[in-house]
Design a protein around this motif. Structure first.
Motif, short mmCIF file in Angstrom:
data_model
loop_
_atom_site.label_atom_id
_atom_site.label_comp_id
_atom_site.label_asym_id
_atom_site.label_seq_id
_atom_site.Cartn_x
_atom_site.Cartn_y
_atom_site.Cartn_z
N UNK A 65 0.72 -1.12 -0.22
CA UNK A 65 0.08 0.13 0.09
C UNK A 65 0.87 1.34 0.08
N UNK A 66 2.03 1.05 0.71
CA UNK A 66 2.90 2.41 0.68
C UNK A 66 2.64 3.55 1.50
N UNK A 118 -2.04 -2.69 -10.00
CA UNK A 118 -1.93 -3.65 -8.63
C UNK A 118 -3.55 -3.79 -8.12
N UNK A 119 -4.17 -2.33 -7.86
CA UNK A 119 -5.28 -2.38 -7.09
C UNK A 119 -6.50 -2.94 -7.76
N UNK A 130 -7.21 3.51 1.57
CA UNK A 130 -8.06 4.24 1.72
C UNK A 130 -7.97 4.67 3.31
N UNK A 131 -7.77 3.50 4.06
CA UNK A 131 -7.77 3.65 5.72
C UNK A 131 -6.46 4.42 5.86
N UNK A 132 -5.48 4.04 5.33
CA UNK A 132 -4.12 4.66 5.66
C UNK A 132 -4.27 6.27 5.18
N UNK A 137 -3.86 11.76 6.02
CA UNK A 137 -4.45 13.35 5.90
C UNK A 137 -4.49 13.81 7.26
N UNK A 138 -5.02 13.05 8.42
CA UNK A 138 -5.25 13.50 9.53
C UNK A 138 -4.07 14.00 10.11
N UNK A 139 -2.93 13.19 10.03
CA UNK A 139 -1.60 13.85 10.49
C UNK A 139 -1.16 14.98 9.65
#
Length: 214
Positions: A65-66, A118-119, A130-132, A137-139
């Motif tokens: 995912x990276x 890949x996706x 998406x979760x990551x 984005x919050x960080x």
């Protein structure tokens, strides 16, 4: 905003190793399949130990995912938050910061297309990305808020401060998203323009022009 090239040697090595593992993971999965790609093989492709691999990513899937909410280089953050530029450069500075933070110094212009491939092949990884991305984005928004406060901005409440920082973060992702869509529609522009950075700079220029006209 200071150039990313002024980062410390240690930070640069860590950034490049992290991204090399990400690229190696994608290559392994595309060539051998998700089940056959292993942490040991990915680490070996980069020339590091499995122990070093786990210093950067908790799982094989994380490397694929990276994105990781802990992987924003501290030098990059400091350069953005404490930049000597003023409020008039906030949109440009923030857009540049977001690009560097999200691309993690990628040098492969073909990587976005390989990610899409890949996706498409492994859609179960999309929700993980998406979760990551949301966590990252919050960080980013937290650093944007620190930048706003450094510039002397005041807010009626903590909630108002965070909502403003999140809005600015989302807004300043537009140039990066626009550049990505441009490359997706016309991949030949990467060579024509001289690289992905040049396409991003054109998108950023258009973004700033639109803001000035509003």
């Amino acid at each position: 905003m200071p150039d990313i090239e002024t980062e410390t040697l240690r930070s640069r090595k860590a950034r490049l190793t992290r991204h090399a593992l990400h690229e190696a993971a994608i290559t392994r999965v595309l060539e051998e399949g998700l089940e056959c790609a292993t942490v040991a093989n990915i680490a070996a492709d980069v020339g590091v130990s499995t122990r070093t691999f786990f210093n950067y990513y908790a799982t094989k899937e994380d490397a694929i995912v990276g994105l990781d909410e802990s992987n924003i280089d501290e030098h990059l953050v400091e350069s953005y938050v404490l930049a000597e530029t003023g409020i008039e450069d906030l949109a440009a500075d923030t857009s540049l910061f977001i690009r560097e933070a999200l691309l993690i110094g990628s040098t492969d212009p073909g990587l976005p297309a390989r990610r899409r491939k890949l996706f498409a092949r492994y859609p179960e990884l999309v929700s993980k990305r998406f979760d990551r991305a949301e966590a990252l984005e919050e960080l980013l928004a937290g650093h944007v808020l620190n930048r706003l406060r450094f510039l002397g901005q005041e807010f009626a409440s903590e909630d108002s401060a965070w909502r403003s920082a999140r809005m600015l973060t989302q807004m300043c992702r537009v140039p990066l998203n626009h550049a990505g869509q441009t490359i997706k529609r016309s991949p030949e522009l990467v060579d024509d323009k001289g690289g992905t950075k040049e396409i991003f700079e054109e998108s950023l220029g258009l973004f700033l022009k639109v803001l000035n006209r509003l």
